[in-house]
Write an enzyme that holds these catalytic residues in place. Structure first.
Site, PDB file in Angstrom:
ATOM      1  N   LYS A  52     -11.386  -4.077  -3.467  1.00  0.00           N
ATOM      2  CA  LYS A  52     -12.026  -2.163  -3.779  1.00  0.00           C
ATOM      3  C   LYS A  52     -11.324  -1.744  -3.997  1.00  0.00           C
ATOM      4  CE  LYS A  52     -13.712  -3.298   1.393  1.00  0.00           C
ATOM      5  NZ  LYS A  52     -13.798  -3.594   2.632  1.00  0.00           N
ATOM      6  N   LYS A 105      -4.865 -10.372  -6.055  1.00  0.00           N
ATOM      7  CA  LYS A 105      -6.845 -10.634  -5.512  1.00  0.00           C
ATOM      8  C   LYS A 105      -7.707  -9.776  -5.713  1.00  0.00           C
ATOM      9  CE  LYS A 105      -5.714  -7.788  -1.243  1.00  0.00           C
ATOM     10  NZ  LYS A 105      -6.001  -8.014   0.441  1.00  0.00           N
ATOM     11  N   LYS A 145       0.620  -1.129   0.298  1.00  0.00           N
ATOM     12  CA  LYS A 145       0.258   0.095  -0.285  1.00  0.00           C
ATOM     13  C   LYS A 145       0.713   1.311   0.017  1.00  0.00           C
ATOM     14  CE  LYS A 145      -4.226  -1.028   1.796  1.00  0.00           C
ATOM     15  NZ  LYS A 145      -5.547  -0.070   2.928  1.00  0.00           N
TER      16      LYS A 145
HETATM   17  P1  TYM Z   1     -10.731  -5.567   4.728  1.00  0.00           P
HETATM   18  O1  TYM Z   1     -11.384  -4.721   4.986  1.00  0.00           O
HETATM   19  O2  TYM Z   1      -9.886  -5.424   3.608  1.00  0.00           O
HETATM   20  O3  TYM Z   1     -10.971  -7.357   3.653  1.00  0.00           O
HETATM   21  C1  TYM Z   1     -12.165  -7.756   5.126  1.00  0.00           C
HETATM   22  C2  TYM Z   1     -12.622  -9.452   5.433  1.00  0.00           C
HETATM   23  O4  TYM Z   1     -12.393 -10.169   4.156  1.00  0.00           O
HETATM   24  C3  TYM Z   1     -11.273 -10.130   3.641  1.00  0.00           C
HETATM   25  N1  TYM Z   1     -10.895 -10.272   1.851  1.00  0.00           N
HETATM   26  C4  TYM Z   1     -11.043 -11.766   1.040  1.00  0.00           C
HETATM   27  N2  TYM Z   1     -11.361 -13.250   1.466  1.00  0.00           N
HETATM   28  C5  TYM Z   1     -11.118 -13.719   0.357  1.00  0.00           C
HETATM   29  N3  TYM Z   1     -10.830 -13.292  -1.301  1.00  0.00           N
HETATM   30  C6  TYM Z   1     -10.490 -11.794  -0.656  1.00  0.00           C
HETATM   31  N4  TYM Z   1     -10.030 -11.437  -2.195  1.00  0.00           N
HETATM   32  C7  TYM Z   1     -10.801 -10.240   0.139  1.00  0.00           C
HETATM   33  N5  TYM Z   1     -10.419  -9.822   0.264  1.00  0.00           N
HETATM   34  C8  TYM Z   1     -10.489  -9.318   1.375  1.00  0.00           C
HETATM   35  C9  TYM Z   1     -10.195 -10.167   4.436  1.00  0.00           C
HETATM   36  O5  TYM Z   1      -9.495 -10.971   4.471  1.00  0.00           O
HETATM   37  C10 TYM Z   1     -11.376  -9.249   5.306  1.00  0.00           C
HETATM   38  O6  TYM Z   1     -10.998 -10.566   6.453  1.00  0.00           O
HETATM   39  N6  TYM Z   1      -7.414  -5.551   8.447  1.00  0.00           N
HETATM   40  C11 TYM Z   1      -9.268  -5.874   7.923  1.00  0.00           C
HETATM   41  C12 TYM Z   1     -10.193  -5.499   8.799  1.00  0.00           C
HETATM   42  C13 TYM Z   1      -9.441  -5.247  10.208  1.00  0.00           C
HETATM   43  C14 TYM Z   1      -9.368  -6.454  10.890  1.00  0.00           C
HETATM   44  C15 TYM Z   1      -9.599  -6.538  12.095  1.00  0.00           C
HETATM   45  C16 TYM Z   1     -10.186  -7.988  10.385  1.00  0.00           C
HETATM   46  C17 TYM Z   1      -9.342  -4.517  11.112  1.00  0.00           C
HETATM   47  N7  TYM Z   1      -9.394  -5.082  12.347  1.00  0.00           N
HETATM   48  C18 TYM Z   1      -9.838  -7.302  13.797  1.00  0.00           C
HETATM   49  C19 TYM Z   1     -10.034  -9.329  11.595  1.00  0.00           C
HETATM   50  C20 TYM Z   1     -10.214  -9.139  12.962  1.00  0.00           C
HETATM   51  C21 TYM Z   1      -8.825  -5.578   6.416  1.00  0.00           C
HETATM   52  O7  TYM Z   1      -8.580  -4.153   5.685  1.00  0.00           O
HETATM   53  O8  TYM Z   1     -10.049  -6.212   5.880  1.00  0.00           O
END
Ligand code: TYM
Length: 333
Positions: free
Chosen positions: A198, A195, A112
């Protein structure tokens, strides 16, 4: 006692990867009867610039997405991160526990921030310490996520271990990542090596949870594939990331295994398989987008759910933060 925590960023549209890798799993965990805490991580979202009006909309729409996907606010705690200040408070302590070198090793940071790290926000660098705080302020034991969050969860374990060690306290649990199911890494429809995300500028690369049936069908029809037919065993997907991706998606949507899917569709061409996948995707996703749209008509209901969730979350987080302050040596009532 077991407790589940996970979070999703309200930045941009919720997509199929978020749904299959995370949200659908959240619903499964809710149904086990374990306490489940789910968060819209708005403070994580602003580590990169967010237009305030869009952030408001995305937070409410994400909450609508949770509910439409099957999260019941009476069973699970559903709230947004900024409304429970204990997250930020514990994150500060973790900023003082975590090491610069740990953060620099995070692949998401490297991706990023890229070559322009000097211009990235300090928050983006510290992001994983806030994530550790999200989890540990509830003493959560299990965290369902997609594959891409694995490294952040390892860092969470490192922070808990170092805190416990530095303060001679057996206080924070060592969290278990839960990375399960057929779609822990959903790939882009345009490029099987990237992957689904968004932030991909191409809308055709992903299915958004707000897409209507025609759009879903069209994106699947146009998804990149290779010229061969489908194999009848999983080994046949080796080296074929696009084919593997579509089969994984089918298996996850149908709540079955890749082997079971290939038993049915092995030997078919993509021209036959894509319509079948499309039909299943529309059957499973269209009701969710419909319900999201309905819920978004009156956001006061959503705001009430978030307020109530934040209150319940604070009731858990506040005593854990207080105890942390005591362990660290901070004076106060
Ligand atoms: P974020 O918002 O990018 O994504 C949310 C969840 O979706 C999953 N995900 C995917 N799973 C499968 N294939 C994909 N292409 C894909 N893209 C996204 C992510 O693995 C995630 O589970 N840092 C985290 C948010 C967060 C969090 C936390 C998660 C903040 N605090 C505490 C768990 C516990 C994030 O940016 O997810």
């Amino acid at each position: 006692t077991p407790r589940v925590f996970s979070g999703i960023q309200p930045s941009g549209d919720l997509h199929l990867g978020n749904y299959l890798g995370a949200m659908k799993r959240f619903v499964d965990m809710q149904e086990t009867g374990i306490e489940t805490v789910y968060c819209m991580v708005d403070m994580h979202a602003i580590t990169v610039w967010q237009d305030p009006e869009k952030l408001r909309h995305a937070t409410r729409e994400l909450c609508a997405g949770f509910i439409a996907a099957g999260i019941d606010p009476a069973k699970s705690i559903l709230f947004n991160q900024s409304q429970v200040p204990e997250h930020a408070q514990l994150a500060w302590i973790f900023n003082c526990v975590a090491r610069m070198g740990w953060m620099q090793r995070m692949t998401q940071w490297k991706d990023k921030a890229g070559k322009n790290a000097q211009n990235a926000s300090l928050g983006l660098f510290a992001y994983p310490a806030l994530m550790a705080a999200d989890i540990l302020v509830y003493h959560a034991t299990h965290v369902p996520v997609g594959e891409d969050q694995k490294q952040h969860l390892e860092l969470t374990r490192d922070i808990a271990t170092k805190f416990n060690h530095d303060y001679g306290a057996d206080f924070f649990p060592i969290t278990e990542p839960v990375i399960e199911g057929a779609a822990t890494r959903v790939m882009s429809f345009r490029d099987g090596s990237k992957k689904m995300s968004k932030s991909d500028p191409s809308d055709a690369s992903r299915i958004n949870m707000t897409d209507d049936s025609d759009t879903i069908a069209k994106k699947i029809r146009k998804a990149k594939t290779d010229p061969e037919g489908l194999p009848s065993e999983a080994e046949g997907l080796e080296g074929r990331p696009e084919a593997r991706n579509l089969v994984n998606i089918y298996a996850a949507l149908a709540d079955t295994s890749v082997d079971a899917v290939l038993k049915d569709v092995g030997g078919k061409q993509f021209s036959e398989f894509k319509p079948i996948l499309s039909e299943l995707a529309v059957e499973k996703l269209a009701p969710i987008s419909g319900e999201m749209a309905r819920l978004m008509q009156d956001t006061s209901e959503i705001d009430k759910i978030l307020d109530h969730g934040a209150e319940r979350a604070r009731a858990i987080a506040s005593p854990i933060l207080k105890k942390t302050y005591e362990i660290v040596g901070m004076v106060g009532a």
